[in-house]
Scaffold this motif. Sequence first.
Motif, PDB file in Angstrom:
ATOM      1  N   ALA A 190      41.118  49.567  43.133  1.00 19.76           N
ATOM      2  CA  ALA A 190      41.029  48.112  42.983  1.00 19.76           C
ATOM      3  C   ALA A 190      40.589  47.482  44.297  1.00 19.76           C
ATOM      4  N   LYS A 191      41.188  47.934  45.385  1.00 16.23           N
ATOM      5  CA  LYS A 191      40.845  47.389  46.699  1.00 16.23           C
ATOM      6  C   LYS A 191      39.356  47.582  46.993  1.00 16.23           C
ATOM      7  N   ALA A 192      38.827  48.741  46.670  1.00 15.39           N
ATOM      8  CA  ALA A 192      37.402  49.004  46.916  1.00 15.39           C
ATOM      9  C   ALA A 192      36.527  48.004  46.173  1.00 15.39           C
ATOM     10  N   GLU A 193      36.899  47.666  44.944  1.00 17.60           N
ATOM     11  CA  GLU A 193      36.115  46.699  44.163  1.00 17.60           C
ATOM     12  C   GLU A 193      36.244  45.291  44.751  1.00 17.60           C
ATOM     13  N   TYR A 194      37.447  44.916  45.166  1.00 14.66           N
ATOM     14  CA  TYR A 194      37.634  43.590  45.759  1.00 14.66           C
ATOM     15  C   TYR A 194      36.839  43.470  47.054  1.00 14.66           C
ATOM     16  N   LEU A 195      36.787  44.551  47.824  1.00 14.29           N
ATOM     17  CA  LEU A 195      36.011  44.515  49.067  1.00 14.29           C
ATOM     18  C   LEU A 195      34.516  44.382  48.781  1.00 14.29           C
ATOM     19  N   LYS A 196      34.048  44.992  47.694  1.00  5.13           N
ATOM     20  CA  LYS A 196      32.645  44.797  47.284  1.00  5.13           C
ATOM     21  C   LYS A 196      32.407  43.330  46.940  1.00  5.13           C
ATOM     22  N   LEU A 241      33.978  40.782  48.166  1.00  5.37           N
ATOM     23  CA  LEU A 241      33.977  39.995  49.408  1.00  5.37           C
ATOM     24  C   LEU A 241      32.711  40.225  50.225  1.00  5.37           C
ATOM     25  N   LYS A 242      32.132  41.399  50.109  1.00 11.87           N
ATOM     26  CA  LYS A 242      30.861  41.649  50.797  1.00 11.87           C
ATOM     27  C   LYS A 242      29.760  40.792  50.171  1.00 11.87           C
ATOM     28  N   THR A 243      29.844  40.611  48.849  1.00 10.60           N
ATOM     29  CA  THR A 243      28.864  39.810  48.117  1.00 10.60           C
ATOM     30  C   THR A 243      29.102  38.311  48.318  1.00 10.60           C
ATOM     31  N   ALA A 244      30.371  37.915  48.289  1.00  8.34           N
ATOM     32  CA  ALA A 244      30.737  36.494  48.418  1.00  8.34           C
ATOM     33  C   ALA A 244      32.009  36.411  49.280  1.00  8.34           C
ATOM     34  N   PRO A 245      31.867  36.311  50.608  1.00  5.50           N
ATOM     35  CA  PRO A 245      33.011  36.390  51.523  1.00  5.50           C
ATOM     36  C   PRO A 245      34.109  35.344  51.314  1.00  5.50           C
ATOM     37  N   SER A 246      33.782  34.251  50.645  1.00  4.94           N
ATOM     38  CA  SER A 246      34.800  33.213  50.447  1.00  4.94           C
ATOM     39  C   SER A 246      35.302  33.175  49.006  1.00  4.94           C
ATOM     40  N   HIS A 247      35.171  34.266  48.297  1.00  2.00           N
ATOM     41  CA  HIS A 247      35.620  34.342  46.909  1.00  2.00           C
ATOM     42  C   HIS A 247      37.149  34.381  46.896  1.00  2.00           C
ATOM     43  N   LEU A 248      37.761  33.288  46.447  1.00  2.00           N
ATOM     44  CA  LEU A 248      39.221  33.150  46.517  1.00  2.00           C
ATOM     45  C   LEU A 248      39.968  34.230  45.745  1.00  2.00           C
ATOM     46  N   ASP A 249      39.528  34.527  44.536  1.00  2.00           N
ATOM     47  CA  ASP A 249      40.228  35.537  43.745  1.00  2.00           C
ATOM     48  C   ASP A 249      40.178  36.900  44.423  1.00  2.00           C
ATOM     49  N   LEU A 298      28.235  34.700  43.354  1.00  2.00           N
ATOM     50  CA  LEU A 298      29.590  34.543  42.822  1.00  2.00           C
ATOM     51  C   LEU A 298      29.760  35.291  41.510  1.00  2.00           C
ATOM     52  N   ALA A 299      28.719  35.299  40.694  1.00  2.58           N
ATOM     53  CA  ALA A 299      28.788  36.021  39.423  1.00  2.58           C
ATOM     54  C   ALA A 299      28.946  37.518  39.682  1.00  2.58           C
ATOM     55  N   ALA A 300      28.179  38.051  40.626  1.00  8.23           N
ATOM     56  CA  ALA A 300      28.295  39.476  40.964  1.00  8.23           C
ATOM     57  C   ALA A 300      29.680  39.774  41.530  1.00  8.23           C
ATOM     58  N   ALA A 301      30.159  38.900  42.401  1.00  6.19           N
ATOM     59  CA  ALA A 301      31.492  39.090  42.975  1.00  6.19           C
ATOM     60  C   ALA A 301      32.551  39.046  41.879  1.00  6.19           C
ATOM     61  N   GLY A 302      32.379  38.141  40.928  1.00  4.81           N
ATOM     62  CA  GLY A 302      33.324  38.043  39.818  1.00  4.81           C
ATOM     63  C   GLY A 302      33.403  39.328  39.016  1.00  4.81           C
ATOM     64  N   LYS A 303      32.272  40.003  38.853  1.00  4.10           N
ATOM     65  CA  LYS A 303      32.272  41.287  38.130  1.00  4.10           C
ATOM     66  C   LYS A 303      33.031  42.350  38.916  1.00  4.10           C
ATOM     67  N   TYR A 304      32.872  42.346  40.247  1.00  5.14           N
ATOM     68  CA  TYR A 304      33.639  43.290  41.065  1.00  5.14           C
ATOM     69  C   TYR A 304      35.141  42.990  40.962  1.00  5.14           C
ATOM     70  N   VAL A 305      35.461  41.704  40.985  1.00  2.79           N
ATOM     71  CA  VAL A 305      36.875  41.321  40.859  1.00  2.79           C
ATOM     72  C   VAL A 305      37.424  41.789  39.515  1.00  2.79           C
ATOM     73  N   GLN A 306      36.647  41.597  38.466  1.00  2.00           N
ATOM     74  CA  GLN A 306      37.098  42.032  37.138  1.00  2.00           C
ATOM     75  C   GLN A 306      37.347  43.541  37.126  1.00  2.00           C
ATOM     76  N   ARG A 307      36.437  44.306  37.712  1.00  2.00           N
ATOM     77  CA  ARG A 307      36.639  45.764  37.768  1.00  2.00           C
ATOM     78  C   ARG A 307      37.862  46.104  38.612  1.00  2.00           C
ATOM     79  N   GLY A 308      38.031  45.380  39.718  1.00  2.00           N
ATOM     80  CA  GLY A 308      39.209  45.598  40.550  1.00  2.00           C
ATOM     81  C   GLY A 308      40.490  45.336  39.779  1.00  2.00           C
TER      82      GLY A 308
END
Length: 161
Positions: free
Chosen positions: A47-53, A55-63, A25-35
């Motif tokens: 942004a979409k590319a970062e959000y997809l990264k 989701l690949k790391t944490a598929p249920s990441h709500l943000d 989740l922490a790694a996914a959060g960093k991708y979300v922040q970059r997105g």
Amino acid sequence: MKTIIGMLAVLSLASLAQGADDPALAAAGKYVQRGNEFAQKGSPARAKAEYLKALKTAPSHLDALYNVAVVCEQLNQRDEAMGYYRKYLELKPNDADVWTQLGVLYDDAGQKAEAQAAYEKALAGHPNFGRAHHNLGVRSEEHTSELQSQFRISYAVFCLK
């Protein structure tokens, strides 16, 4: 648009806090922040590319699910946006804002029955959610009396105050 970008910035901070105990989740959060940073700079594809990264790391990441749906809308990828909103709602089924936004996309796609159902689901959990009332009022102009439509739109204005 500024509202969406502002919301993405707030969600970015929430994403980082959300993953404090879980490395994925922490790694996914960093991708979300970059997105979110790319979204704020007006680069929805990046942004979409970062959000997809994320989701690949944490598929249920709500943000990540919410944000990728938003940028898919910006990129005119309606069907893909609808899919991400539906995945989001599987995890958080009482989110009136997301149900309403999904209803808007259904309306845009000409799927009127699905739009109606989405707006009603938004109101099931949040009976005073003004945007859903407004959208139902607009929809009802096509199918019901003028008085019913005016009531629904007036109630939406009341809810928004």
